[in-house]
Design a protein around this motif. Structure first.
Motif, PDB file in Angstrom:
ATOM      1  N   VAL A   1       0.845  -1.198   0.000  1.00  0.00           N
ATOM      2  CA  VAL A   1       0.000   0.000   0.000  1.00  0.00           C
ATOM      3  C   VAL A   1       0.881   1.249   0.000  1.00  0.00           C
ATOM      4  O   VAL A   1       1.835   1.335   0.775  1.00  0.00           O
ATOM      5  CB  VAL A   1      -0.937   0.030   1.230  1.00  0.00           C
ATOM      6  CG1 VAL A   1      -1.840   1.271   1.177  1.00  0.00           C
ATOM      7  CG2 VAL A   1      -1.782  -1.232   1.302  1.00  0.00           C
ATOM      8  N   HIS A   2       0.583   2.188  -0.885  1.00  0.00           N
ATOM      9  CA  HIS A   2       1.282   3.469  -0.844  1.00  0.00           C
ATOM     10  C   HIS A   2       0.399   4.582  -1.399  1.00  0.00           C
ATOM     11  O   HIS A   2      -0.577   4.322  -2.115  1.00  0.00           O
ATOM     12  CB  HIS A   2       2.611   3.412  -1.605  1.00  0.00           C
ATOM     13  CG  HIS A   2       2.479   3.430  -3.088  1.00  0.00           C
ATOM     14  ND1 HIS A   2       2.310   2.278  -3.834  1.00  0.00           N
ATOM     15  CD2 HIS A   2       2.499   4.454  -3.984  1.00  0.00           C
ATOM     16  CE1 HIS A   2       2.240   2.579  -5.110  1.00  0.00           C
ATOM     17  NE2 HIS A   2       2.338   3.899  -5.242  1.00  0.00           N
ATOM     18  N   LEU A   3       0.727   5.813  -1.030  1.00  0.00           N
ATOM     19  CA  LEU A   3       0.067   7.010  -1.549  1.00  0.00           C
ATOM     20  C   LEU A   3       1.028   7.749  -2.468  1.00  0.00           C
ATOM     21  O   LEU A   3       2.240   7.713  -2.251  1.00  0.00           O
ATOM     22  CB  LEU A   3      -0.334   7.955  -0.413  1.00  0.00           C
ATOM     23  CG  LEU A   3      -1.460   7.548   0.532  1.00  0.00           C
ATOM     24  CD1 LEU A   3      -1.576   8.571   1.652  1.00  0.00           C
ATOM     25  CD2 LEU A   3      -2.773   7.437  -0.212  1.00  0.00           C
ATOM     26  N   GLN A   4       0.476   8.438  -3.450  1.00  0.00           N
ATOM     27  CA  GLN A   4       1.268   9.334  -4.288  1.00  0.00           C
ATOM     28  C   GLN A   4       0.662  10.729  -4.200  1.00  0.00           C
ATOM     29  O   GLN A   4      -0.513  10.928  -4.506  1.00  0.00           O
ATOM     30  CB  GLN A   4       1.289   8.862  -5.737  1.00  0.00           C
ATOM     31  CG  GLN A   4       2.153   9.738  -6.637  1.00  0.00           C
ATOM     32  CD  GLN A   4       2.286   9.152  -8.028  1.00  0.00           C
ATOM     33  OE1 GLN A   4       2.448   7.961  -8.204  1.00  0.00           O
ATOM     34  NE2 GLN A   4       2.222  10.007  -9.035  1.00  0.00           N
ATOM     35  N   ARG A   5       1.484  11.702  -3.750  1.00  0.00           N
ATOM     36  CA  ARG A   5       1.016  13.084  -3.607  1.00  0.00           C
ATOM     37  C   ARG A   5       0.854  13.739  -4.967  1.00  0.00           C
ATOM     38  O   ARG A   5       1.717  13.619  -5.827  1.00  0.00           O
ATOM     39  CB  ARG A   5       2.030  13.891  -2.789  1.00  0.00           C
ATOM     40  CG  ARG A   5       1.534  14.360  -1.451  1.00  0.00           C
ATOM     41  CD  ARG A   5       2.480  15.313  -0.780  1.00  0.00           C
ATOM     42  NE  ARG A   5       3.869  15.142  -1.102  1.00  0.00           N
ATOM     43  CZ  ARG A   5       4.768  14.550  -0.314  1.00  0.00           C
ATOM     44  NH1 ARG A   5       4.400  14.048   0.844  1.00  0.00           N
ATOM     45  NH2 ARG A   5       6.022  14.461  -0.681  1.00  0.00           N
ATOM     46  N   ASP A   6      -0.255  14.460  -5.152  1.00  0.00           N
ATOM     47  CA  ASP A   6      -0.471  15.075  -6.458  1.00  0.00           C
ATOM     48  C   ASP A   6       0.385  16.321  -6.661  1.00  0.00           C
ATOM     49  O   ASP A   6       0.707  16.687  -7.781  1.00  0.00           O
ATOM     50  CB  ASP A   6      -1.956  15.414  -6.650  1.00  0.00           C
ATOM     51  CG  ASP A   6      -2.402  16.598  -5.802  1.00  0.00           C
ATOM     52  OD1 ASP A   6      -1.797  16.831  -4.745  1.00  0.00           O
ATOM     53  OD2 ASP A   6      -3.361  17.287  -6.201  1.00  0.00           O
TER      54      ASP A   6
END
Length: 286
Positions: free
Chosen positions: A110-115
């Motif tokens: 699981v990971h997030l990518q900042r816009d």
């Protein structure tokens, strides 16, 4: 009435299972249970709506303790999915956005990518956020343990309930943007610094109301962080301007860093600086 309000947001399979159980209860049935298979299909439909591309439902059956009733726990495991998310629920506080990626074939899964800058935030721990743990109303002894662990930790930048995490019985700080910086050594200077900045703002409000007043027409700060004082002298939304128009105007502005340890106050000249004091020092007064 409750079921009618839920109908618009709950998948048909899950709604049907709940409705049948409710009807059984109204009829005096002792076996008014939710159909587990229907509920499982409903949960899968719900996760698909949330952006999951691959899911499986794991069923855990157990006794009902003293009540004697059979209890079943359904856990939805998402193996792959993509979903745009906001930093806070419904964007409360600020409008920072991310894309959430889930793929059990990757590590971490699981990971997030900042816009704003494409930065990646990996989820490398398992456990509960402090926000969720407090919602479960822990026993007083557990709260005492949490407090003792909290005061034993270093002073981090963003020690909020969603950035504090319970892994097993250990409380840890997980904010990836600020994990490497602590502020304990600056505490002795905090009272003097806060006083100095507050007095500086008051002088600007008196001497330059057009740049730092209640409704500045030529504001020193175009946008700033939510932290007190740092983004003072900010522009206000003009009267009569719709929220949509104001949001569009805000979106057209340059974006500063999300991290508080970096320049994140957007000054009048569209440059990112540390505080409103820096904006004042770069304003063309003469």
């Amino acid at each position: 009435d409750d079921l009618a309000r839920l109908r618009g947001s709950v998948p048909d399979e899950l709604h049907a299972a709940i409705a049948r159980a409710a009807q059984g209860k109204k009829g005096g049935s002792e076996t008014s249970e939710v159909d587990v298979d229907e509920a499982a299909r409903g949960l899968q439909a719900l996760t698909r709506r949330a952006g999951a591309r691959c899911t499986r439902v794991v069923r855990h059956d157990g006794g009902g303790g003293g009540s004697g009733a059979r209890r079943t726990l359904l856990a939805v495991h998402v193996c792959q999915g993509v979903r745009p998310v906001m930093h806070h629920y419904k964007g409360k506080g600020h409008k920072r956005r991310y894309v959430l990626f889930v793929d059990t074939a990757d590590f971490p899964p699981v990971h997030l990518q900042r816009d704003s800058d494409g930065g990646r935030i990996d989820f490398t721990r398992t456990g509960l956020t402090l926000k969720l743990l407090l919602a479960l109303r822990p026993h007083a002894a557990r709260k005492e343990s949490l407090v003792s662990q909290l005061v034993a930790m270093p002073l981090f930048e963003d020690m909020t309930t969603w950035n504090l995490y319970m892994t097993g019985s250990t409380l840890v700080y997980i904010d990836q943007d600020s994990l490497g910086q602590t502020y304990d050594r600056w505490l002795p200077q905090a009272p003097a610094l806060l006083s100095a900045v507050s007095n500086y703002r008051e002088m600007l409000e008196l001497l330059a109301p057009e740049q730092c007043g209640a409704n500045p027409s030529d504001a020193l700060v175009l946008s700033g962080p939510w932290t007190p004082l740092v983004g003072s002298c900010a522009r206000k939304a003009p009267k009569g301007v719709s929220a949509a128009t104001q949001q569009a105007a805000d979106a057209a502005l340059p974006r500063c860093s999300n991290a508080l340890a970096k320049p994140n106050v957007l000054c009048h000249d569209h440059q990112c600086r540390d505080t409103f004091v820096d904006c004042a020092m770069h304003y063309p007064w003469a």
